[in-house]
Every structure is written in C-alpha cells, then in structure tokens.
Design an enzyme around this catalytic site. Sequence first.
Site, PDB file in Angstrom:
ATOM      1  CD  GLU A   1       5.077  48.006 -36.560  1.00 44.56           C
ATOM      2  OE1 GLU A   1       4.077  48.708 -36.680  1.00 44.56           O
ATOM      3  OE2 GLU A   1       6.170  48.097 -36.264  1.00 44.56           O
TER       4      GLU A   1
ATOM      5  CD  GLU B   1      11.109  53.929 -38.646  1.00 37.36           C
ATOM      6  OE1 GLU B   1       9.863  53.954 -37.979  1.00 37.36           O
ATOM      7  OE2 GLU B   1      11.833  54.178 -40.114  1.00 37.36           O
TER       8      GLU B   1
END
Length: 689
Positions: free
Chosen positions: A480, A624
């Site tokens: 991304e 994460e």
Amino acid sequence: MEKKFVSKRSKHLCRVAHMVCFFLLCKEVTAQDKWKAEAQKIDPSAYYGITAANGMIGIVSSPEPFKVKDVVLAGAFDLYGRGRVSNFLKSFNLLNMYLEVDGKRVDAKSVTNFQQSLDMRYAGFTTSFDVTDKAFVKTTYYALRHLPFTVLMDVEVTAKKDITITGASLMEAPDALRDVQNYYNEIDRPHTSISLLTSSARSPTGKLLMCASNTFLFAEPHGREPKVIHEMWDNNMHGMKFSRTVKAGETYRYSLAGSSITSAQHNDPLNEAERMTLYAKLEGRDRLISFHNKAWDELWKSDIVIDGDAQAQQDVHSMMYHLYAFIREGTGYSLSPMGLSGLGYNGHVFWDADLWMFPALLVLHPELARNMVEYRYERLEAARRNAFAHGLRGAMFPWESAESGEEETPVWALSGPFEHHITADVALAAWNYYQVTQDRKWLKEKGWLILSATADFWSSRVERNGPGKYEIKNVVAADEWAENVDNNAFTNAAAKANLYAAIEAAKILGETPGADWKNVADNIPILKLGNGVTKEHATYNGEGIKQADVNLLAYPLKEITDAGQIKKDLDYYSTRVPNEGTPAMTQAIFSLLYARLGNAEKAARFFKDAYEPNLNPPFRVIAETKGGTNPYFATGAGGILQCVMMGFGGLDITPGGIKQVPSVLPKNWKSLTMTGIGVEKKTYKVSNK
C-alpha cells in the site's frame, strides 16, 4: 502513510529493544503450558488485554479486579466517530462487578498476588488475588460458546477469617449510546428467585436498539439465597448487590449470567435479552460450563501440535484460539482485522478476511470459513452497484465493508476507490471454498454468481493496449505504499487467477464462460526488472515495500511456480522490508515460501520475525506491526497459521482438495501434526529426520 526508511544503526537499536522486550515477555508469561497464557507480573501502564469471545461477544480483559475493559458485539454498526463511515459499537459492560470485604471495596491497591490467565482450551479468563489477610478471591468469565449472546462470570471467595462480603453487578452503558433506559425486575418461582438487571439504549444515530440483562446465580438452595437489592447510580449505570457472611476456611461461590443483543440480530432485543438471561439462570452454572466446554472440545478436534518448541506451540495455540473465538458458524459475519478485541479499523472487513484469515480457517474448520464467503455473497448486489458507479460491469467489492456491503473506506484513504485487488481476493476465497469442500451445490447457487460477476468486472476493468498488454492501470497495490501505480504484480496476477477460476467453475457446472474471459486473462502482463526479478509495478525502482506483494504470486496465487524464480523474488524483496511499520503477514509469507523451497534456516528466522517483535505484554497478544499497540491483530495470526500449515506443514489447496507438498520444518522442531483438517477431518504430519 509517510514512507520512512531506517538507518542501519537505528535498525540495530530497534532489534536490541525488541530482543529486550521479548525476553521480558518470556519472563512474564509461562511458556510450558501449551493451553494457558499466564501473567504473573502485571504493569497496568503496559497492559494489553486479551479477549474471551464466542464469535458474537468479545470481552476484553482489564488489569483491575472485577473489571472488564470492553464488551464488543459482532454485527453492531452505526455512523459515529471518525471518517463519516459506520463503526463497530461497544455493547453494555454487563460483567463489571465489585466486591466489598468487611465494608471495604476491593480495588487494585488493596490486593496482593494478583495473577491472570486465559485458558485457551476452554476460553475462560481467570483472575486471582489475596485481599489483605482476610480472603483469597478467584474470578473466571466466559463468553459461552454454545449460547452466542450469553456470558458467565464465576466468583469464588475463600475466607481466611470470618468475613462479611457484599457482591455487586454494575450495568454500564458506553458513552456513545443514547436514550439509556434502566429496568429491574424480580421474578419469583417455586424453586428460585430471579433478579433481572436490564438496560437498553439507542446507538448514536438511533439506528439500533442495544440491550443487555444479567442475573445472579447462587449456589445455595432457594430459601437460603441472599436478598438482592437494586441501586440506581446515574443515568448510564445501575446495579444490584447482596451481602453474606463467610466463615474462616469456607469457600463461597456465586456467578453472574448475562446476555447482550441488538436489533441487528433480533426484532425485540429488550425482551430477548431478558429471556436469554432467564434461560441461563435456569440452566444453572454447571450445565452452562459443561455445554460451553463441549463446544470448545469440538473446535479443538482441529489442532496443530508442535513437538520440540514449547513456546511456538503456545503461540500457535493462541493464534488458533483467537481465530476460533472471533467467528462462529451460522452468523453470516466475516472477520475484521482486530476480530472482537476492540474497535480497531472500525470493525470493517478488508482483504485481511479473504486472503489472510480465511485460508487458515478453511482448512481447519470449513463450516466456520463458510461464514466469510456467505458474507460476501449476501452483499453481491452492493458490489454490482459499486461497479456500475465506476462505469464497469460485474461486481466490484469495496475495500472496507461493514453491514451493507457498500464502500466504508474513509474518504481521505485512497484504498477505497483504488485498491481493486479486493475483488479478486473475494472471488478466490469463494473458489478455494469450493476446492476444499467440493460442494457443487454451493458452487452453483452462490460461488458461481461471485466468480462470474467478478470475472466480468476484470474483463471490463482492463485497458486493451495490444496483445499481452491488457493493462490494469491506476491502482493501490497490495503493497500500500505504492499508490496510483500501473500493472501492479499482485493486482494483475489476482485478476488472472480470478478469471481462470471462473472459467474452471463454468466447466464444472456446465455454464457458459464469458466470451472474453480467457483472452483477457492470457493478456494481462506480469512485469520484470532487468535482473529477472518480478517487478512490483510499472514504475517500481527498488524502493522499500510495506508488505508482501510480488511474493504472493508464488503463494497463494500460483502465478509463479518455478522454484528458481520464486527464490529470486524472495531474495530480492525480503531485503526491502523496513524493520518497522510493516504488518505481520509479510514475514509469514517469506517463511512459508522458504519452507517450501527447503531452506529451514530462513523459514525459521522469518517465522519468528513475523510475530515475536509484535508481541505485547502481559499475554503475548499480537499487534499489527513491530512495536505496535493495537492488538489483537487477527490478520497476522491468520498469516502465521498459513505459514505453519501451508509452509512447514506443506498443505496445499488444489482443484482436487487439500494435498500435501514437500516442505521442511525449523531444525529445532521434532514434528508437526495437524489434526481435523478439511471436510474429511484428516491428520497430516511432518517430521524432522
């Protein structure tokens, strides 16, 4: 996200810091018990809770006695907070309690020997402590697996001296809810008395009615049960309490059963919350726990057993536990990156569900994974409308999805309009579901509709610029950090796989494939750098990457099957991931592929690097990113479980079902055994010679 590259010295300092943190984590949590995450040293300022959940309700732990941090209910969304999009909602905090001993409230300052543990085998969270020299207290709560909307809290007070205790339940509404209404009812029956503490409230826009109710379960027979008294605190909180004397040496036990439900799940949630609480009351504590345990016994028939690495075994059980805890059969709900551990990512559904968590659940429990493809099928019409709005055919699934299936990405994030690979991710999950289950009826009635609509999308999405140049331009890549690029490797390869899967499905069902599907798939380019490495996108020039992209072409897409090319791409891109700011799944893919290539050393190193630097105290919950503070990252757990089963274990999803391909284990592992795999519940084993 701003692109940041870290100097070698900074990287070294980060590694040292992570090693120190990991050593402390190992000291804080017992590694020997493969079923328990235990915390004996708890620092409230560095406390990341762990979740007891049943696929509908998630209860997040607190470092305070008799407190829980959050109660999260699946499927409850409303418009509030950031981004002008729907958000997950906290439910009523129906398990907060307090205890007084001889008139003094028990709190964190008045207890010693404070310990907590999660029993991952049976999903019970236990806290124990001493109250001065007067009592030993143990509490255990459960989100009952067999009752989707019901929870249970057990309390045991062992008196060291003669004492008087007051036990209380507090029903508290989260701040975001409005129009709170509080109710208290006493229902007398011949053999018991039932006190119902109940609340209802509207979600922020008034869209949902949210309700909860609870009641005490006493061990004494009727007639000896203590009297329960109701108290109003303020508009957002009320409670009920009782008092009792406990003799020295005596252990007194009581429980609290409660239910939480919204109008998203039932047309009459207020009455239903009380009905379910009455049901739990009259079932009784022992039957509730017995049926709960039996439900978890069934789940754990699908297990992963590691011989030779006790810490890896405990960690893998934690990952499996969280995926099992965050989903349940028959809901039609999918999984958010943080599951039911909080409000992270607004509770939305991303590719995290379809590409990262789904495959692990699919091979372990196809009946659980079915929820996730059913969730997409039920929102197919919204995806068709999305494609229409973009001037395209077929179905275009949203990057972020919630209740409606419409795009829920905040406007400031470019992923919404541009991260198109999500459509192929959805389609390939449907195709994989068929491949594992061989359920032709499902493929005909639901899978085909997803596969054909997404294939139509790609045939209209490509720009036709000559043979071998059916290009897919202007996308956000799977990596991304690469925004608005052309011919992204993963997007292009996933589109091809989507089209070929739709063609295969048409053959199986006797359907007519799209006239142009094969032509489009055959002409979508996969680019190369001058050195022969697969090129991430048209303008890629060796920069750092946020997460795996090119390497996904080898697994799971199987676009690249040549071992030499897989190794070349691995060796190149595994050196381009910065030490910070990248999600846990990337190293898991590196490990999986090196294991399949036979490189045990690199596979083991990337396996550890995929999650150990992301662990937070005191329960080793996964964040994460390295140093991140947003656990529990179920996406990472799904990726790492794929690394274990599809990498070290060699499991492979094929047109003929689950097969096993050659692979290697870390050298310190003696064996890896996977039980209850697929619809036939087979056992697979890999051993080190």
